[in-house]
Design a protein around this motif. Structure first.
Motif, PDB file in Angstrom:
ATOM      1  N   LEU A 145       0.837  -1.189   0.000  1.00  0.00           N
ATOM      2  CA  LEU A 145       0.000   0.000   0.000  1.00  0.00           C
ATOM      3  C   LEU A 145       0.875   1.243   0.000  1.00  0.00           C
ATOM      4  O   LEU A 145       1.751   1.392   0.854  1.00  0.00           O
ATOM      5  N   GLY A 146       0.648   2.153  -0.931  1.00  0.00           N
ATOM      6  CA  GLY A 146       1.403   3.393  -0.990  1.00  0.00           C
ATOM      7  C   GLY A 146       0.658   4.513  -0.295  1.00  0.00           C
ATOM      8  O   GLY A 146      -0.554   4.672  -0.485  1.00  0.00           O
ATOM      9  N   VAL A 147       1.360   5.308   0.518  1.00  0.00           N
ATOM     10  CA  VAL A 147       0.740   6.394   1.280  1.00  0.00           C
ATOM     11  C   VAL A 147       1.003   7.730   0.592  1.00  0.00           C
ATOM     12  O   VAL A 147       2.128   8.005   0.149  1.00  0.00           O
ATOM     13  N   ALA A 148      -0.024   8.571   0.521  1.00  0.00           N
ATOM     14  CA  ALA A 148       0.091   9.916  -0.051  1.00  0.00           C
ATOM     15  C   ALA A 148      -0.679  10.888   0.826  1.00  0.00           C
ATOM     16  O   ALA A 148      -1.594  10.502   1.558  1.00  0.00           O
ATOM     17  N   ILE A 149      -0.310  12.181   0.739  1.00  0.00           N
ATOM     18  CA  ILE A 149      -0.974  13.219   1.533  1.00  0.00           C
ATOM     19  C   ILE A 149      -1.271  14.426   0.646  1.00  0.00           C
ATOM     20  O   ILE A 149      -0.364  14.988   0.020  1.00  0.00           O
ATOM     21  N   GLY A 150      -2.540  14.812   0.611  1.00  0.00           N
ATOM     22  CA  GLY A 150      -2.943  16.070   0.006  1.00  0.00           C
ATOM     23  C   GLY A 150      -2.363  16.352  -1.367  1.00  0.00           C
ATOM     24  O   GLY A 150      -2.674  15.679  -2.353  1.00  0.00           O
ATOM     25  N   GLU A 151      -1.517  17.349  -1.431  1.00  0.00           N
ATOM     26  CA  GLU A 151      -0.960  17.844  -2.689  1.00  0.00           C
ATOM     27  C   GLU A 151      -0.229  16.764  -3.475  1.00  0.00           C
ATOM     28  O   GLU A 151      -0.118  16.847  -4.706  1.00  0.00           O
ATOM     29  N   ASP A 152       0.243  15.716  -2.806  1.00  0.00           N
ATOM     30  CA  ASP A 152       0.948  14.634  -3.510  1.00  0.00           C
ATOM     31  C   ASP A 152       0.144  14.086  -4.675  1.00  0.00           C
ATOM     32  O   ASP A 152       0.705  13.746  -5.726  1.00  0.00           O
ATOM     33  N   VAL A 153      -1.179  13.960  -4.480  1.00  0.00           N
ATOM     34  CA  VAL A 153      -1.999  13.297  -5.490  1.00  0.00           C
ATOM     35  C   VAL A 153      -2.084  14.116  -6.775  1.00  0.00           C
ATOM     36  O   VAL A 153      -2.418  13.589  -7.840  1.00  0.00           O
ATOM     37  N   HIS A 154      -1.752  15.402  -6.704  1.00  0.00           N
ATOM     38  CA  HIS A 154      -1.769  16.250  -7.893  1.00  0.00           C
ATOM     39  C   HIS A 154      -0.515  16.063  -8.753  1.00  0.00           C
ATOM     40  O   HIS A 154      -0.429  16.644  -9.841  1.00  0.00           O
ATOM     41  N   HIS A 155       0.429  15.281  -8.298  1.00  0.00           N
ATOM     42  CA  HIS A 155       1.679  15.051  -9.020  1.00  0.00           C
ATOM     43  C   HIS A 155       1.718  13.603  -9.486  1.00  0.00           C
ATOM     44  O   HIS A 155       1.868  12.678  -8.683  1.00  0.00           O
TER      45      HIS A 155
END
Length: 232
Positions: A145-155
Motif C-alpha cells: 500500500l502506498g501512502v500519499a498526503i494532500g498535494e501529492d496526489v496532484h503530481h
C-alpha cells in the motif's frame, strides 16, 4: 496469497489543535470501520490537529505528534482491540524541521511506519513546513500500500512511484480545510497506475477501483466508506 483486503476511508471533522479530542474521534472511526469488516482505515491529512500550521510552527512541542507519543494510546488501543490498522495525519517535529506526516499503526496498534508529505502547497512552505524526501510503502498481509498526503496526489509521478514499488493500493489523506481532489483526478491516478485508491477527507471520501469505478462513498460526518478489494 490471493486473500482480499477490506479497507475504509474515514470522514469526520476535527477540533482545531486538540490532539486528545481528535485521537478519540480517530479511535471511534477505527472501531466503526472494524464493525464493517475493515482491516485498514485511512484518515484525513493533519487529522490530529487540523490545518492550523502557524500555531504548530510557533509551538511544535505542544502540537506535533511523534510515533511513540502517549496521546496516541487510545487510537493504538482501538487498533489492537479491533485488529484494524490505521493511517492518520499529524504534524511531526524532527531534527528542527516540521513535517506534514501520516503515522501508520499496525493491527496491534504498534507504529509500523511514517510518511512525510513530499509536495507542499505555497501556504505550507510560507509558514515553514519542510517537505519529505522519501515515499512510503506499507505491507499489510500480502498487500502493498502506498501512502500519499494532500498535494501529492496532484503530481502524477507520486502514484507512479507507488506502482513501481509494487503497490496495489494508493492511500490518500486530504486536507480538512478544503475539498479533496476531483473524482476525475482520483480515477486518473487509479487507472494510469492500476491502483485501487482510498481517499479520506472532509467530504467526498471513498474508494475507487483501478478502472475508475467508485466502490464506496462516505456518508454524513462522521462516517466511513468501506470496500473489499480483490487481487487483480
Amino acid at each position: 496469497m490471493n486473500a482480499p483486503l477490506t479497507v475504509a476511508a474515514g470522514q469526520a471533522s476535527c477540533v482545531a489543535l486538540d490532539v486528545a479530542a481528535n485521537v478519540a474521534t480517530a479511535a471511534r472511526l477505527v472501531r466503526l470501520a472494524a464493525d464493517q469488516g475493515a482491516e485498514l482505515v485511512v484518515l484525513p491529512e493533519l487529522f490530529l490537529t487540523g490545518p492550523e500550521l502557524t500555531a504548530v510552527v510557533v509551538e511544535p512541542a505542544k502540537y506535533t505528534v511523534g510515533e511513540t507519543d502517549s496521546r496516541l494510546d487510545p487510537l493504538a488501543d482501538a487498533c489492537a482491540d479491533s485488529r484494524t490498522a490505521a493511517v492518520v495525519g499529524a504534524p511531526v517535529w524532527e531534527d528542527g524541521r516540521i513535517l506534514v506526516s501520516a503515522h501508520v499503526l499496525g493491527r496491534g496498534g504498534q507504529p509500523v511506519g511514517r510518511y512525510d508529505k513530499q509536495h507542499l502547497t505555497a501556504a505550507e512552505r510560507a509558514v515553514g513546513i519542510s517537505a519529505g524526501t522519501l515515499g512510503h510503502t506499507v505491507s499489510l498481509d500480502t498487500w502493498r500500500l502506498g501512502v500519499a498526503i494532500g498535494e501529492d496526489v496532484h503530481h502524477a509521478e507520486h502514484a507512479r512511484a507507488a506502482a513501481r514499488d509494487g503497490c496495489q493500493v494508493y492511500l490518500v489523506g486530504t486536507p480538512l480545510d478544503r475539498p479533496g481532489p476531483p473524482d476525475s483526478l482520483v480515477t486518473e491516478r487509479a487507472a494510469d497506475n492500476g491502483l485501487y485508491t482510498v481517499l479520506a477527507g472532509p467530504v467526498g471520501s471513498g474508494i475507487w477501483h483501478p478502472e475508475g469505478e467508485r466502490l464506496a462513498e462516505a456518508g454524513a460526518d462522521p462516517s466511513v466508506a468501506a470496500a473489499t478489494l480483490e487481487r487483480l
